[in-house]
Structure formats: structure tokens, C-alpha cells
Design a protein around this motif. Sequence first.
Motif, PDB file in Angstrom:
ATOM      1  N   LEU A  58       0.857  -1.198   0.000  1.00  0.00           N
ATOM      2  CA  LEU A  58       0.000   0.000   0.000  1.00  0.00           C
ATOM      3  C   LEU A  58       0.880   1.231   0.000  1.00  0.00           C
ATOM      4  O   LEU A  58       1.713   1.409   0.888  1.00  0.00           O
ATOM      5  CB  LEU A  58      -0.896  -0.015   1.236  1.00  0.00           C
ATOM      6  CG  LEU A  58      -1.875  -1.193   1.289  1.00  0.00           C
ATOM      7  CD1 LEU A  58      -2.415  -1.388   2.698  1.00  0.00           C
ATOM      8  CD2 LEU A  58      -3.018  -0.983   0.316  1.00  0.00           C
ATOM      9  N   LEU A  76       2.848   1.952   3.357  1.00  0.00           N
ATOM     10  CA  LEU A  76       2.136   1.931   4.634  1.00  0.00           C
ATOM     11  C   LEU A  76       2.289   0.589   5.357  1.00  0.00           C
ATOM     12  O   LEU A  76       1.990   0.492   6.537  1.00  0.00           O
ATOM     13  CB  LEU A  76       0.640   2.204   4.406  1.00  0.00           C
ATOM     14  CG  LEU A  76       0.296   3.512   3.678  1.00  0.00           C
ATOM     15  CD1 LEU A  76      -1.211   3.659   3.514  1.00  0.00           C
ATOM     16  CD2 LEU A  76       0.865   4.709   4.430  1.00  0.00           C
ATOM     17  N   ASN A  77       2.702  -0.431   4.640  1.00  0.00           N
ATOM     18  CA  ASN A  77       2.741  -1.758   5.278  1.00  0.00           C
ATOM     19  C   ASN A  77       4.062  -2.491   5.027  1.00  0.00           C
ATOM     20  O   ASN A  77       4.082  -3.561   4.459  1.00  0.00           O
ATOM     21  CB  ASN A  77       1.558  -2.613   4.792  1.00  0.00           C
ATOM     22  CG  ASN A  77       1.518  -2.753   3.276  1.00  0.00           C
ATOM     23  OD1 ASN A  77       2.052  -1.926   2.547  1.00  0.00           O
ATOM     24  ND2 ASN A  77       0.905  -3.816   2.800  1.00  0.00           N
ATOM     25  N   ASP A 119       1.773  -7.189   7.579  1.00  0.00           N
ATOM     26  CA  ASP A 119       0.737  -6.530   6.780  1.00  0.00           C
ATOM     27  C   ASP A 119       0.969  -6.615   5.279  1.00  0.00           C
ATOM     28  O   ASP A 119       0.080  -6.286   4.503  1.00  0.00           O
ATOM     29  CB  ASP A 119       0.599  -5.062   7.210  1.00  0.00           C
ATOM     30  CG  ASP A 119      -0.109  -4.950   8.556  1.00  0.00           C
ATOM     31  OD1 ASP A 119      -1.090  -5.687   8.765  1.00  0.00           O
ATOM     32  OD2 ASP A 119       0.329  -4.153   9.394  1.00  0.00           O
ATOM     33  N   ARG A 149       1.091  -9.450   2.976  1.00  0.00           N
ATOM     34  CA  ARG A 149       0.651 -10.789   3.373  1.00  0.00           C
ATOM     35  C   ARG A 149       1.036 -11.869   2.355  1.00  0.00           C
ATOM     36  O   ARG A 149       0.253 -12.193   1.468  1.00  0.00           O
ATOM     37  CB  ARG A 149      -0.856 -10.775   3.603  1.00  0.00           C
ATOM     38  CG  ARG A 149      -1.249  -9.727   4.619  1.00  0.00           C
ATOM     39  CD  ARG A 149      -2.738  -9.606   4.801  1.00  0.00           C
ATOM     40  NE  ARG A 149      -3.027  -8.415   5.580  1.00  0.00           N
ATOM     41  CZ  ARG A 149      -3.411  -7.251   5.045  1.00  0.00           C
ATOM     42  NH1 ARG A 149      -3.585  -7.132   3.751  1.00  0.00           N
ATOM     43  NH2 ARG A 149      -3.637  -6.217   5.827  1.00  0.00           N
ATOM     44  N   GLU A 198     -12.869  -7.740   1.275  1.00  0.00           N
ATOM     45  CA  GLU A 198     -13.565  -6.459   1.183  1.00  0.00           C
ATOM     46  C   GLU A 198     -13.927  -6.122  -0.263  1.00  0.00           C
ATOM     47  O   GLU A 198     -15.051  -5.694  -0.551  1.00  0.00           O
ATOM     48  CB  GLU A 198     -12.666  -5.375   1.778  1.00  0.00           C
ATOM     49  CG  GLU A 198     -13.301  -4.015   1.775  1.00  0.00           C
ATOM     50  CD  GLU A 198     -12.451  -2.979   2.500  1.00  0.00           C
ATOM     51  OE1 GLU A 198     -11.756  -3.345   3.471  1.00  0.00           O
ATOM     52  OE2 GLU A 198     -12.485  -1.815   2.095  1.00  0.00           O
ATOM     53  N   VAL A 242      -4.760  -0.244   7.116  1.00  0.00           N
ATOM     54  CA  VAL A 242      -4.192  -1.143   6.104  1.00  0.00           C
ATOM     55  C   VAL A 242      -4.873  -2.507   6.106  1.00  0.00           C
ATOM     56  O   VAL A 242      -4.658  -3.297   5.194  1.00  0.00           O
ATOM     57  CB  VAL A 242      -2.668  -1.352   6.296  1.00  0.00           C
ATOM     58  CG1 VAL A 242      -1.931  -0.041   6.127  1.00  0.00           C
ATOM     59  CG2 VAL A 242      -2.349  -2.007   7.626  1.00  0.00           C
ATOM     60  N   ARG A 243      -5.684  -2.794   7.104  1.00  0.00           N
ATOM     61  CA  ARG A 243      -6.329  -4.115   7.147  1.00  0.00           C
ATOM     62  C   ARG A 243      -7.741  -4.097   6.607  1.00  0.00           C
ATOM     63  O   ARG A 243      -8.278  -5.140   6.247  1.00  0.00           O
ATOM     64  CB  ARG A 243      -6.309  -4.651   8.571  1.00  0.00           C
ATOM     65  CG  ARG A 243      -4.885  -4.818   9.019  1.00  0.00           C
ATOM     66  CD  ARG A 243      -4.692  -5.376  10.384  1.00  0.00           C
ATOM     67  NE  ARG A 243      -3.264  -5.305  10.642  1.00  0.00           N
ATOM     68  CZ  ARG A 243      -2.711  -4.624  11.631  1.00  0.00           C
ATOM     69  NH1 ARG A 243      -3.448  -3.963  12.492  1.00  0.00           N
ATOM     70  NH2 ARG A 243      -1.413  -4.588  11.766  1.00  0.00           N
ATOM     71  N   GLY A 244      -8.378  -2.928   6.579  1.00  0.00           N
ATOM     72  CA  GLY A 244      -9.736  -2.900   6.055  1.00  0.00           C
ATOM     73  C   GLY A 244     -10.352  -1.530   6.208  1.00  0.00           C
ATOM     74  O   GLY A 244      -9.861  -0.686   6.958  1.00  0.00           O
ATOM     75  N   SER A 245     -11.446  -1.334   5.478  1.00  0.00           N
ATOM     76  CA  SER A 245     -12.155  -0.056   5.540  1.00  0.00           C
ATOM     77  C   SER A 245     -13.218  -0.108   6.626  1.00  0.00           C
ATOM     78  O   SER A 245     -13.688  -1.177   7.016  1.00  0.00           O
ATOM     79  CB  SER A 245     -12.848   0.222   4.209  1.00  0.00           C
ATOM     80  OG  SER A 245     -11.913   0.235   3.174  1.00  0.00           O
TER      81      SER A 245
END
Lengths: 162, 783, 290
Positions: free
Chosen positions: B688, B695-696, B701, B703, B764, C263-266
Motif C-alpha cells: 500500500l 504503509l505496510n 501486513d 501478506r 472487502e 491497512v487491514r480494512g475499511s
Amino acid sequence: MRDNLLRMAKMRFPILLVVNGEEHELEIDPRRTLLQTLREELELGGTHLGCDSGDCGACTVLLDGEPAPSCLVLAADCDGRAIVTVEGLLQNGEPHAVQKALVAQGGIQCGYCTPGIVVSSVALLRANPNPNEAEVREAIAGNLCRCTGYQKIVEAVLAAAK
Amino acid sequence: MSDATKPPNGSGSQSPGIIGKRVPKLDALDKATGRAQYGHDVTLPGMLVGKILYANVPHARIVSVDIARAQKLRGVRAVITGANNPGRKFGYGTDNTPLKGDKVRCRRDEVAAVAAVDEDTANEALELIRVEYDELPAVFDPRAALVEGAPKIHHDKPSNLFTRYDYSHGDAERAFDSADVVVEGDFDLPYVTHSAMETAFCLAAFDLQGHLTVWSTTQIPFLLQRDLSEALGIPGREIRVIQPTIGGSFGRGLDVYPFEPITVQLAQATGKPVRISFSRTEEFFASAHRQPAIVRMRSAARHDGTLWAREARLVLDAGAYISWGAVTPLVMMETVASLYRVPHAKFVADVVYTNNLPTGAMRGYGNPQSTFFTEVQMDELAEKLGMDPVEFRLKNANQPNEETPQGLKITSCGLRECITEAAQRIGWESRAATDERRFETDEPHVRRGVGIACTLNVGGGARIYRSDGCGATVKVDDFGRVTLVTGSTEIGQGSETALAQIVAEAMGVRLEDVTVINSDTSVKPWDVGVHASRTTFIAGNAAWRAAQDAKRQILAHAAQMLNVSADALEIGDRIVRVKDDGRQVAFDKVVRALHYREGGTFVIGTGWYDPPTQLVDKDTYKGNISAAFGFGAQAVEVLVDMETGKVRVLRLVAAHDVGRAINPMYCEGQIEGGVQMGVGYALTEELLVRDGQILNPTFLDYRVPTALDMPEIETVLIETADPEGPFGAKGVGEMGGTPTAAAIANAIFDATGVRLRRLPMTGERVLAAIIKGESNAASQTEP
Amino acid sequence: MKPFEFFKPATIGDASKILADYGREGRALAGGTDLLIRMKRGQWTPRAVVSLNRIAALRAMEMNGELQLGARVTLGEIIRSAEARGQFPVLARTASKMAGVQVRSLATVGGNLCNASPSADMAPPLIALGARADIAGRDHERILPLEDFFVGPGQNALVPGEILRAIFIPRPADGFFCSYVKLEHREAMDIAIAGVAVSAQLAKSAAEIRNCLDVRIVLGAVAPVPRRAKRAEEILRGNDLTRERIQEAARLAASEAQPIDDVRGSAWYRRQMIEVLTRRQLLALMTAPL
């Protein structure tokens, strides 16, 4: 303040490490991780630095029999504890069944994750001599491998259990 | 009598000996027991630790760099800045310097570097350096970077557009008008990164004569020699590159990085060996990641199921400096123009400078990206035609011995067999039979689906450089040990073992009697590097030639000793014998006899192989870039949780045309490892990046799939015995991960009825698509 | 890592004294799986690191009417313990879904709670079980309901010198059920995008109907601290479990979440996942064996 900190950095902490059955009396900087101590003080290079944050498993050793990332342990906190590294799994020069199986079944490519995989798998087989595939995957889920897709590693550990 | 300049291709040959055997890697036991020496294990007396200060501002003029306090810190041996640069530029785009003197163009830009007695001291010294910046407007969207008036990244370049690739064959524009069905969509592909388990490293040491030795995780030792020479003004002949055991690379090591000349500069400045090892965090922000791509793609077919046309327009974010990653459109266009028979095709890609982190190439070299959007649209076309996706692919599949309009000369081709095998083993027939299978799951909210995707890859080298060659020598010592010295590089993939098998087979000696040396530029002959799945094919052909040469020398002398013609002899089990009457002489004795005599000599065979291929035409991009092509089809079965969007890959069948498996165990291993990268690309991996910042930057994070995330992989090797490959082998290094993401996307569509065009397909994003219920909308965004 | 003084006291009293002396500049070290990472990244630069690993009292795991779970017990030990598996299977299951085997050999329940990460997995099920935090200070002790232990992201209720000694967990009565489900990107080595623990004391109100005598719904990773969905609990407490009521409770739980984008989800996804995870666990209670 900084001078004070630097003076403290020179402080050494006496410990006794039992590594692969051998006792080592060391005076170490408390900041040193077990991983650094194994690699730099004891010259046991088989334990690898992968991420330095416990996320990849390349530095896995047996700590009192349990597999643990040595990058997340302070050596100063290991006084008196029994540590086994990948080098300590050979018996009379003979590799462990897991090591042999990984060699024979193609479970090794670049090999950087291999020592961690070996240690995790040996710990699994000691606790559970007849694991199924899911249990093998669970046991090495903390060991990232970027080369093999895990397929042949899993097959090898299952073969070693037989 | 077969062609003496070429190894047999395996078709019709009997009793293959060591070829095709599942023998362990030569270094496997060392690796299993922790004895293998990686870069991070190499130390030299007096060695210092090097550390780099990164800009962490995306675009700025450097006003001043104050290193005075850092220099005074006890234990610091050198601090260098852009003022120490040799004043020349390096890199594929000739746009980079080791340290940055005038301005920084991305957050990772190297501003200063320190050599100190230990890591803690080096880190402390970095904190004492003060840099004053005058920040400049930055641009992070490559489309915005192309707009008139956008901040210019390099003032000495005409614009932020580094280059445009513009390829076409047929008449794509009009073909879409005459097509019966057309599908169109926007695809969005993320930054991903190699994630080799060993981070990059460089150790540089000068001897008293000024000769430089560099220990490196590079994939291109000879180009590194040249690049370092260019960057530092040190003659290439003074530079020796040594590659210790390398803990994976996957394309990371295809370019020279600033940290490498910086390491050398620190060694120069201190007169001591200096090592820079990337931390994992550095590896995440200072590696050249697979570049993100913004893609507009359309595909067309005719009613009868004939694939008709494709058009892809891409914008590729190169970041602040150009690497070999800028060349990946050459491979992307191959997928668009030549995977299946495509009468009309157009491909346009803009490679654009931005203030993002520099990108590069990663396993597949553009192909995972292009195969994703191309193969998703193949599925869409089949759906629109009302045709089974497998049938549609079979109908349009490439075939042996045909030349594509792009000029790719396909020789051996097992694409149809790959499709058939993959489909059959995943249970495709039952898929066609009934719709209820989608609901045959343990839970009411879970759907089941299957999908397939194919791949075309270079399998006989790839001429993206003036030479695609490799040299080899085979030496036999007077105890009968055979040593192959190959120009090629082992990065874990197992080519070293395959090459040893080729030499053993070619000479008739035991595998255990073969040693491979491949780690030192002062010893090994030239090779362009390990990339493009080329090593077994190219270095294998070179090794075979060298082995033949050595064998000829031995047989010639044995013929004198046994008083027969060399044709009458064969080598086997450490002896040379007369085929007809069984008279024999020990193999090692022949070698000794060659030099224990007056006017004697020694046994050394040489071989050079540069495949019969062409650089593509610089205007049309046409030409046969590779001497053979690998093919594959992957079929997957997935479960999709319709309420969480989470995708689980249950099974994956990977059927790949490898020509001939020199060592099936590691052919499978290459494919299975590729599949893991493909699964990660499909479902979980994304670097990201916001305003040029990652950011990760951790394995927590970012993965990479774990053993619990990977499906059971069934690998099927299709052997088509390539006429040019050594014993029929073709390259296999990259194609395992190429079709995976598309196969998974197609399976998700089968399960849910929604098309995903953005990677990774996280829970998501899948759920957002399900909610939106969009199956054919052009683009996809979150609610 | 910045230099620090290292201490390894043998008693809680000594540890507490050192930590009190160093105040905000002292850090307790248990498993180290969070502390060392933060220290390596320079996020925390303590002057004193106090290892709790010589203190035997912190490692106890005993059943005396209730479960006393020593703060220094590792996740691996929880998974292997007969007490956890027999009486509190939710704890063993939760621990077994955290990180990987290797980290679980080090990571402790106390460390997981004291780090007070919004996504700490042990917190929701322990709060759902009605656990209490047993805290020892330099010259005092106190017991706090675990839900009051979390103050904010990374912040717990301990004051300098205080040590989390143990967690007390009431023995469940017949008809008590507790579960925890989280959603992650990967199947291991990951952090929850969202997690929900549900506990319920059930009774049969008719042949196939379950009445919810008491209930707790605890949300993880969707608020600054682990958070009870009290409005959702309210409409279930004392009532029969019906599909309609469960749907409504799940919707309420989602509305009580305060998720963020990271960074893991919205946020939207996390909120929606709270509804899904809550509903699924409540629906499972409709057929819980009584």
C-alpha cells in the motif's frame, strides 16, 4: 543524558546459555537478541535473520523444547534456558529424519527458510509423531517460504513422520 | 547420427539415465543442516557496517547536509553524501546516482551513508545527520504526471514520459467494429514485491592493489560489474563479483541498486571492507517492486468462437528512476498479441516517471499482469458467446510449429494438452453438467466455483539484451572429478543441479562426480544473468556443449590407448570401454595419461550458447525474442463466503508444458512456488503506497500466503520435447505464477457471478463487488 | 535498539518496585513479541526493561472455584492446558488462531491484554467470560473488571509500578456458551480485521426454543478498545432467541462499532463484518446443546 545511556550500553549482563547441549557463559549487552547472540557470539549461522519482527519464522529455534522466533527474545532473558538450533538436530553427524526428507522430497530451494522449517517440524513430530496434513500446515504456518508453495515441504514432513 | 552441435531433444531417445530423475539439489543437505553460507554469513576481518540515510520526503531540493556531528561520533569511520558522487549517472534510464546531490525524487532516495564499527553506532550516526530540504510539488499518479505542467521529475529529460511502447498487428481498430462480441474493462494492478526470505546485501572490499571484490545477492554478476564500473568510474577489469548462496531473489537482483555503489564508496572512504545488509523494512521500501498498472482493455470474438481482436492500453508507474522493469511491456505485449491465435491486436504502454518509489521487474516480468487482464477477458468473451471457457480456449489455442503475427516462432507447444489436463483434473465436466454444484458447500452462505486460465511464456531465453548467451567450461581432473564452471547463477531455483544432470548425461559420468562452480566472475565465463526462465535452457545448452567437448578430448585419447576409433567407445561407471568387446580403461586414468607424458595436455571443454533469436524491431516490436515457448493452464476450485467476500482456494491444478523435465522434482517446485506468488497476487499481497510512502512494510501486513493459505497443488508436467532445448527442456522458472490470479478471478466469477478487475481480490473487494452486483460493469470501486 | 538497563527480579514485589522507580521510562517484558518490535523500531525507548520471566507466581494456571490464569502464561500453554480445553474451550480456540505456533511459544495472555491493541484477540472472549484483572502494585492490590482495563489504543489502566498478575475467570454454569470469531486476510500470522465474542447463559423455554438469560457481545478491532455491544445485548437478554431478534441484535452490534480505515480494512467493511460475525454466532446458539 546520552552519555549516561552510552555508559549503560556498555553494561554487560552475565548469562549461561545451554545451546545444543553445550554450556556457554557469556557477558552480553542486554540489547542483543538471542538470534544475534547465536549468530555473532556462538557462530551458529544456520539460524537466519528474515524479518527481525517474528513474522517470518526464519530464526526459529527450540527454546526449552518449544519452537520460538529467536529474534524476539533477549539473550539476557535466556539465562539457564535450553536452546536447540538447526545445527543441534544432527545426531552423530546423522541428519534428522525431517532434514533427510526435505532433501529427498525437494522441499528445499533457496533454503533460507529451511532451518526454521526444520526446527518447527521437529517440534511438531516430537509432540505429535503422526500428524495429518492440516497439522503439518498449522505447525509451519509461522514459517514463510517464498520458493516452494509449501507443497513439497508438507509432503516431506509427512514422509518424515512415517 | 544426430546433430553434433545440439543435445538430443529426448523425443524417441531411450534409457535417459540421469535426465528426468528426481535427484536432490546438490546443496540441499547443506541447506537443511544450516551449513550453507549466505551473504549475511560472510564476514571479513575489520569489516564495517554501512547504513543509509533515506530522504523520506518525496520531492525536494537538498539545501544542505550537515554530517559534522555524525562524523564525530565514536566508532564512525566514514560519512559520505552526494558531494562524494563520481559525477556520472547509472541505471537502465541513466538517471540515477548513488547518493543524491542536488535533489531527491522519492522518499527512498539515498542522501547520506555511514560506515561504523557496528550497527547501533551506524544507526546513531544517521540520527545525527541534519538535512535541510526545500520541498517541491510532487506527483504520485502517473496519469497526472503526463499532464502539461506536472512537476517534472528529471529536469534533463524531455518529459515524465520515459517511453511509449506502441505495438499492433492486423487492424485492431476496425476489427472491433466487425466483431460479434466485445468485452471491455478497466483493470487496476497493485504494487507487489519479491519478498525473498533473505534480504539484499552487498559487501565490498579493496585489496592493496586497488582491486575491488564485491559479494552480492545480484542476479546479474557481469552486468553488475559493468554497472558498478559505470557508476563509480572503476574499470570493470578491477571488479570481481562473488555470489554466495542466495536466499531467493525473484527479479529483485536484476538491476544495480544505489546501495551497491554506496557500499563500494564506503569501502573506498574507509579502506576497510564494508557491508550493507538491508533490514526487512529497507527491503520493503528500497527494492524495485513490480510496478502498478492502470489498464484499459478490450477483447473481441466472432460468433463461431474465433478470438478476433485485443487492445490494451496501459499506464505504468516507473517511480522516480527507471530500471529494467521499464522493459516489461515487451513481455506484456506478448501475452496480448500471441497468447492464443489473435488476428488483430494493439498494445500501447506508457512508462511514466513519478515521485513514487522506483519499481522494477518481478518473476514473470510483466506476464502476471498481462495474463490477468487478458485471461479474465477470455472468460468474459466465452460467457458472452455462451461458450464453455475451456472449449473457447481450446478452439483458439496456439499450436506447434506456427509463427504468431508478432513473429514469435512457436515450435513445441502443449497448450491444448495443458488445458485438457487441468480441466479434467479439476473436474470441469461436472462443472458444465449442473449449476447446483455452486451451492454444494457446508454452509448456506458459501458458494463454490471453478476457473481456468492459461499462459504463454518465453522458454528459450529472451533476447532483451544484445547477447542472450552463456558460457561454460567442463574440466576433468586426474581423479575423475568433473567440474562445470557455468556463467549462470543459482538463486535457489535448482538450475545448478539441472546443469550437473545435463553434464553427467552428456559425458556418461555419475552425478555425484560432478561439481558446479557458478559464483565468481573472475572464474566463470560470461552470462547475461538469471532471468526470463532462461538458465536451464541457455546455460544447459552451453554446459552440454562444454561437456561434449571434454568428452571428445577424453575419448580421443582413450581411443589411442585402446587402439580403436573414438566412435567405438563409450563412457560409463567411471570407465571408458569399447562398446563391442568390452575392453576398458579407467576414466580418470585417461585424464592422467593425457598430462603425465611429454607434450601432454589437460581436459577442458568449452561451450558457448546464444540462442537463434532476435531483438525485437525497435519500431514494430516484432521479432522472435525466444528460441522456445512454455505454456501452461491452471484450474482452481474456490469457495467464496458471500457475506464476508473471503475467498478460499481449495485445490489448484497446474499443467505446464516444460518441454522435458530434466529434474521433475524442481520443475514442480518452480511451478508450485510460482503458484504461491500467484495466489498472493490474487488474494492477499499489496504494497500500500500513499504519497510515495509504503504503509505496510512488514510481513505482518504485506501478506505472503502461509502454509495454511495455500491449496493443495497438483502439478502436471506436459513434455513436448522441444527441438532446441537441452534434452528437449524449456524454461519453467516464471510461468507457475503467471495464470494463477486470472484462474482465481474466473473461479470467483463462476461462484458468485461477479468479475473482479482489481488485485488483490480481498474479502472487502469481493464483497463490495457482490453488493454492487456488477457482473459486467466496466470498472469497480468500493461503495 | 537504544541502550537500557535490564532487570530480572524474582518476585512481583521487586518487579513492581523497579517499575515504580523508573515510572514511564520502565517497561515490563513478558513474551516480548510486541515490546521488542517496538523497541527495535524506536517507537519505545525505555531506560529500564524488567523481565517478568523469573517470577513463578505469574505462570500459575489453577482452578479454585474460578480459573486463575497467570499473566505470564503463554498462548501455547493455554492451548495445551486441560483446564482451558475442558472448561474454557473458547480460550484455547482463540489462542490457537493467534499468530503462529512459534510466536505462541513466547506471547503471553498478559502481554496481549497489557498492550491493549484494539485488535487484541484475547480481550473479547475474556470480557465475554466475565473475566477480572488481578493487579498488584508496590504496596497495594486491586481487581478490575477486564472491560475496564482498556483505556485507549495501546493504553491500559495500570499505573507505573503496577503489574497485571492474573486473570480471574468465573467457572461457567451449565447452559453457558462462549465463542469468538474473527476475520483475517490470512489463515495465520495475521491481525483481526474485525472480531466478535459472544457469551450466553441459555435455558430451554420450549422444546426447541432457547431463552437467553444473560448475554455478552464484545467487539474487537472496531473501536479504540474492545467494546461491548450493550444495545445488542439488551434486546436479547431475558428473551427467546429468534431469527428476527438475532438479525436485529447483529444490526445493533454493527451500529455500536466505531471502526476506522487502515491497512487491514475499511470502516464500512469492518462494520458490516461485525453484523455478520455477531449474527452467525447468535444463530449457532439457537441450536446449542442444552
